[in-house]
Motif scaffolding. Structure first.
Motif, PDB file in Angstrom:
ATOM      1  N   ALA A   1       0.833  -1.202   0.000  1.00 20.39           N
ATOM      2  CA  ALA A   1       0.000   0.000   0.000  1.00 20.39           C
ATOM      3  C   ALA A   1       0.865   1.248   0.000  1.00 20.39           C
ATOM      4  O   ALA A   1       1.818   1.364   0.744  1.00 20.39           O
ATOM      5  CB  ALA A   1      -0.915  -0.005   1.224  1.00 20.39           C
ATOM      6  N   GLY A   2       0.474   2.193  -0.838  1.00 25.67           N
ATOM      7  CA  GLY A   2       1.155   3.463  -0.879  1.00 25.67           C
ATOM      8  C   GLY A   2       2.323   3.493  -1.829  1.00 25.67           C
ATOM      9  O   GLY A   2       2.932   4.535  -2.062  1.00 25.67           O
ATOM     10  N   ASP A   3       2.716   2.328  -2.388  1.00 25.26           N
ATOM     11  CA  ASP A   3       3.860   2.310  -3.275  1.00 25.26           C
ATOM     12  C   ASP A   3       3.569   3.011  -4.594  1.00 25.26           C
ATOM     13  O   ASP A   3       4.434   3.611  -5.192  1.00 25.26           O
ATOM     14  CB  ASP A   3       4.271   0.860  -3.580  1.00 25.26           C
ATOM     15  CG  ASP A   3       5.122   0.295  -2.469  1.00 25.26           C
ATOM     16  OD1 ASP A   3       5.467   1.076  -1.578  1.00 25.26           O
ATOM     17  OD2 ASP A   3       5.423  -0.903  -2.512  1.00 25.26           O
ATOM     18  N   GLY A   4       2.323   2.866  -5.096  1.00 22.79           N
ATOM     19  CA  GLY A   4       2.004   3.400  -6.404  1.00 22.79           C
ATOM     20  C   GLY A   4       2.791   2.647  -7.468  1.00 22.79           C
ATOM     21  O   GLY A   4       2.989   1.453  -7.379  1.00 22.79           O
ATOM     22  N   ASP A   5       3.278   3.353  -8.471  1.00 26.51           N
ATOM     23  CA  ASP A   5       4.042   2.749  -9.555  1.00 26.51           C
ATOM     24  C   ASP A   5       5.487   2.599  -9.109  1.00 26.51           C
ATOM     25  O   ASP A   5       6.255   3.557  -9.101  1.00 26.51           O
ATOM     26  CB  ASP A   5       3.950   3.648 -10.799  1.00 26.51           C
ATOM     27  CG  ASP A   5       4.626   3.013 -12.004  1.00 26.51           C
ATOM     28  OD1 ASP A   5       4.417   3.547 -13.100  1.00 26.51           O
ATOM     29  OD2 ASP A   5       5.334   2.005 -11.855  1.00 26.51           O
ATOM     30  N   THR A   6       5.881   1.381  -8.722  1.00 23.00           N
ATOM     31  CA  THR A   6       7.211   1.177  -8.172  1.00 23.00           C
ATOM     32  C   THR A   6       8.286   1.333  -9.223  1.00 23.00           C
ATOM     33  O   THR A   6       9.458   1.497  -8.897  1.00 23.00           O
ATOM     34  CB  THR A   6       7.315  -0.225  -7.543  1.00 23.00           C
ATOM     35  OG1 THR A   6       6.994  -1.207  -8.550  1.00 23.00           O
ATOM     36  CG2 THR A   6       6.354  -0.362  -6.390  1.00 23.00           C
ATOM     37  N   GLN A   7       7.942   1.299 -10.516  1.00 20.65           N
ATOM     38  CA  GLN A   7       8.933   1.476 -11.557  1.00 20.65           C
ATOM     39  C   GLN A   7       9.278   2.949 -11.767  1.00 20.65           C
ATOM     40  O   GLN A   7      10.364   3.274 -12.209  1.00 20.65           O
ATOM     41  CB  GLN A   7       8.422   0.878 -12.883  1.00 20.65           C
ATOM     42  CG  GLN A   7       8.125  -0.610 -12.800  1.00 20.65           C
ATOM     43  CD  GLN A   7       9.327  -1.408 -12.366  1.00 20.65           C
ATOM     44  OE1 GLN A   7      10.416  -1.235 -12.910  1.00 20.65           O
ATOM     45  NE2 GLN A   7       9.144  -2.281 -11.389  1.00 20.65           N
ATOM     46  N   THR A   8       8.343   3.830 -11.458  1.00 22.18           N
ATOM     47  CA  THR A   8       8.583   5.255 -11.608  1.00 22.18           C
ATOM     48  C   THR A   8       8.131   5.978 -10.354  1.00 22.18           C
ATOM     49  O   THR A   8       7.061   6.577 -10.314  1.00 22.18           O
ATOM     50  CB  THR A   8       7.809   5.804 -12.829  1.00 22.18           C
ATOM     51  OG1 THR A   8       6.420   5.468 -12.679  1.00 22.18           O
ATOM     52  CG2 THR A   8       8.327   5.218 -14.110  1.00 22.18           C
ATOM     53  N   PRO A   9       8.943   5.907  -9.267  1.00 21.06           N
ATOM     54  CA  PRO A   9       8.531   6.474  -7.996  1.00 21.06           C
ATOM     55  C   PRO A   9       8.229   7.964  -8.053  1.00 21.06           C
ATOM     56  O   PRO A   9       7.476   8.477  -7.242  1.00 21.06           O
ATOM     57  CB  PRO A   9       9.728   6.184  -7.071  1.00 21.06           C
ATOM     58  CG  PRO A   9      10.874   5.895  -7.983  1.00 21.06           C
ATOM     59  CD  PRO A   9      10.275   5.272  -9.194  1.00 21.06           C
ATOM     60  N   SER A  10       8.804   8.683  -9.035  1.00 18.41           N
ATOM     61  CA  SER A  10       8.537  10.110  -9.125  1.00 18.41           C
ATOM     62  C   SER A  10       7.079  10.388  -9.477  1.00 18.41           C
ATOM     63  O   SER A  10       6.615  11.521  -9.350  1.00 18.41           O
ATOM     64  CB  SER A  10       9.460  10.759 -10.156  1.00 18.41           C
ATOM     65  OG  SER A  10       9.203  10.239 -11.444  1.00 18.41           O
ATOM     66  N   ARG A  11       6.364   9.390  -9.927  1.00 18.86           N
ATOM     67  CA  ARG A  11       4.967   9.565 -10.295  1.00 18.86           C
ATOM     68  C   ARG A  11       4.031   9.478  -9.089  1.00 18.86           C
ATOM     69  O   ARG A  11       2.835   9.674  -9.223  1.00 18.86           O
ATOM     70  CB  ARG A  11       4.561   8.522 -11.335  1.00 18.86           C
ATOM     71  CG  ARG A  11       5.171   8.769 -12.721  1.00 18.86           C
ATOM     72  CD  ARG A  11       4.715   7.721 -13.722  1.00 18.86           C
ATOM     73  NE  ARG A  11       3.271   7.646 -13.799  1.00 18.86           N
ATOM     74  CZ  ARG A  11       2.508   8.478 -14.512  1.00 18.86           C
ATOM     75  NH1 ARG A  11       3.059   9.462 -15.187  1.00 18.86           N
ATOM     76  NH2 ARG A  11       1.201   8.329 -14.539  1.00 18.86           N
ATOM     77  N   LYS A  12       4.547   9.171  -7.911  1.00 19.15           N
ATOM     78  CA  LYS A  12       3.694   9.129  -6.732  1.00 19.15           C
ATOM     79  C   LYS A  12       3.088  10.506  -6.487  1.00 19.15           C
ATOM     80  O   LYS A  12       3.752  11.529  -6.604  1.00 19.15           O
ATOM     81  CB  LYS A  12       4.501   8.696  -5.510  1.00 19.15           C
ATOM     82  CG  LYS A  12       4.967   7.254  -5.561  1.00 19.15           C
ATOM     83  CD  LYS A  12       5.628   6.838  -4.259  1.00 19.15           C
ATOM     84  CE  LYS A  12       6.881   7.649  -3.969  1.00 19.15           C
ATOM     85  NZ  LYS A  12       7.568   7.171  -2.752  1.00 19.15           N
TER      86      LYS A  12
ATOM     87  N   VAL B   1      -7.188  17.164  -9.231  1.00 24.41           N
ATOM     88  CA  VAL B   1      -5.944  16.409  -9.024  1.00 24.41           C
ATOM     89  C   VAL B   1      -5.920  15.184  -9.940  1.00 24.41           C
ATOM     90  O   VAL B   1      -4.906  14.863 -10.563  1.00 24.41           O
ATOM     91  CB  VAL B   1      -5.789  15.995  -7.554  1.00 24.41           C
ATOM     92  CG1 VAL B   1      -4.569  15.091  -7.372  1.00 24.41           C
ATOM     93  CG2 VAL B   1      -5.669  17.227  -6.666  1.00 24.41           C
ATOM     94  N   GLY B   2      -7.056  14.491 -10.034  1.00 26.42           N
ATOM     95  CA  GLY B   2      -7.138  13.327 -10.898  1.00 26.42           C
ATOM     96  C   GLY B   2      -6.876  13.669 -12.346  1.00 26.42           C
ATOM     97  O   GLY B   2      -6.190  12.928 -13.067  1.00 26.42           O
ATOM     98  N   ARG B   3      -7.412  14.802 -12.795  1.00 27.82           N
ATOM     99  CA  ARG B   3      -7.192  15.213 -14.182  1.00 27.82           C
ATOM    100  C   ARG B   3      -5.745  15.606 -14.423  1.00 27.82           C
ATOM    101  O   ARG B   3      -5.177  15.286 -15.476  1.00 27.82           O
ATOM    102  CB  ARG B   3      -8.119  16.387 -14.539  1.00 27.82           C
ATOM    103  CG  ARG B   3      -9.579  16.004 -14.738  1.00 27.82           C
ATOM    104  CD  ARG B   3     -10.341  17.127 -15.404  1.00 27.82           C
ATOM    105  NE  ARG B   3     -10.359  18.338 -14.594  1.00 27.82           N
ATOM    106  CZ  ARG B   3     -11.311  18.639 -13.710  1.00 27.82           C
ATOM    107  NH1 ARG B   3     -12.325  17.801 -13.520  1.00 27.82           N
ATOM    108  NH2 ARG B   3     -11.266  19.762 -13.018  1.00 27.82           N
ATOM    109  N   ARG B   4      -5.128  16.277 -13.475  1.00 30.76           N
ATOM    110  CA  ARG B   4      -3.762  16.761 -13.697  1.00 30.76           C
ATOM    111  C   ARG B   4      -2.729  15.655 -13.543  1.00 30.76           C
ATOM    112  O   ARG B   4      -1.815  15.534 -14.361  1.00 30.76           O
ATOM    113  CB  ARG B   4      -3.447  17.902 -12.728  1.00 30.76           C
ATOM    114  CG  ARG B   4      -1.993  18.319 -12.834  1.00 30.76           C
ATOM    115  CD  ARG B   4      -1.681  19.672 -12.310  1.00 30.76           C
ATOM    116  NE  ARG B   4      -0.270  19.979 -12.548  1.00 30.76           N
ATOM    117  CZ  ARG B   4       0.335  21.068 -12.123  1.00 30.76           C
ATOM    118  NH1 ARG B   4      -0.349  21.981 -11.459  1.00 30.76           N
ATOM    119  NH2 ARG B   4       1.617  21.263 -12.370  1.00 30.76           N
ATOM    120  N   PHE B   5      -2.838  14.855 -12.489  1.00 33.67           N
ATOM    121  CA  PHE B   5      -1.798  13.873 -12.187  1.00 33.67           C
ATOM    122  C   PHE B   5      -2.205  12.436 -12.501  1.00 33.67           C
ATOM    123  O   PHE B   5      -1.373  11.543 -12.522  1.00 33.67           O
ATOM    124  CB  PHE B   5      -1.371  13.976 -10.729  1.00 33.67           C
ATOM    125  CG  PHE B   5      -0.656  15.253 -10.381  1.00 33.67           C
ATOM    126  CD1 PHE B   5       0.360  15.734 -11.185  1.00 33.67           C
ATOM    127  CD2 PHE B   5      -0.994  15.965  -9.247  1.00 33.67           C
ATOM    128  CE1 PHE B   5       1.039  16.907 -10.865  1.00 33.67           C
ATOM    129  CE2 PHE B   5      -0.333  17.139  -8.908  1.00 33.67           C
ATOM    130  CZ  PHE B   5       0.688  17.614  -9.723  1.00 33.67           C
TER     131      PHE B   5
END
Length: 253
Positions: free
Chosen positions: A5-16, A84-88
């Motif tokens: 949980a909370g990891d998001g996309d582990t391949q591109t952490p900057s996208r969190k 936020v959903g639309r932007r990120f």
């Protein structure tokens, strides 16, 4: 194995992507700064812009989003989450930090003030959580509600505020049950007295009393509260959910 949980996309952490309510000053500002430094994209709102939000928008045009919104208008929470959903495109972390403190004996508190305290400290965070959690169901996430020691220890003149914060703690525990199946963790942080806008008006005499009653002998700092919040976003807290973590220097022990 599904991602923690909370990891998001582990391949591109900057996208969190982190959503922090009330990120223009105080603890919210500290969190915005530290999350950006850690590579998160951050969205926040406050009632008005200031030098900090302007500076962050200029320094991090791709990774920072601010807009004007008021907790006193709960529907604005849903609109902010949609933006936020639309932007990120996603939300990985929500910190319900913004709130309002008013000290007055219940017997003299007008009903409009009671409504405002409940709206700002409970209803609006619930609606913002609902909107952000819908985005999190796609990939997991992390929700952290900022409560108060007023929720667990009685203090004169803050009964309505205390009721709202206690409600936020109960909301956190029940929501952890509901959202665990979506790999979403929900916890609350329960700060004690720390240097902030809410304690700025504390008299020197009362500050000394608080410090005397606190085993560690001082008020906390925003960075110390942020440390606990950031711990919950880290790999070391992937099995922590449904908890209320007290950070108060021992004043409630």
């Amino acid at each position: 194995m599904r991602p923690a949980a909370g990891d998001g996309d582990t391949q591109t952490p900057s996208r969190k992507v982190a959503v922090v309510s009330g990120g223009s000053r105080g603890l919210g500002r500290t969190l915005v700064e530290r999350l950006l430094a850690d590579g998160w994209r951050v969205a926040t709102f406050s009632r008005r812009a200031n030098e900090f939000t302007t500076a962050m928008s200029e320094a991090h045009p791709d990774d920072f989003h601010w807009e004007q919104a008021d907790l006193g208008e709960p529907e604005a929470m849903r609109a902010f989450a949609r933006t936020v959903g639309r932007r990120f495109g996603r939300t990985d972390l929500l910190v319900n930090n913004a709130g309002m403190l008013h000290q007055e004996l219940l017997l003299t508190t007008p009903s409009k003030r009671i409504d405002s305290l409940i709206t700002n400290n409970l209803t609006a965070p619930i609606l913002l959580t609902q909107a952000c959690a819908r985005l999190m169901t796609r990939h997991g996430g992390n929700i952290i509600n900022i409560s108060s020691i007023n929720a667990i220890r009685g203090f004169r003149g803050v009964s309505v505020y205390a009721a709202a914060k206690a409600g936020l703690d109960g909301f956190s525990r029940s929501l952890a049950r509901e959202l665990g199946a979506f790999n979403i963790r929900v916890n609350s942080i329960v700060p004690g007295f720390f240097d902030s806008d809410m304690t700025a008006d504390v008299t020197e005499r009362n500050r000394e009393r608080i410090q005397h009653r606190t085993p560690l002998g001082r008020l906390g700092t925003a960075d110390e509260i942020a440390d606990a919040i950031l711990f919950l976003t880290s790999a070391r807290a992937h099995f922590v959910t449904g908890q209320s973590i007290v950070i108060d220097g021992g004043i409630t022990c």
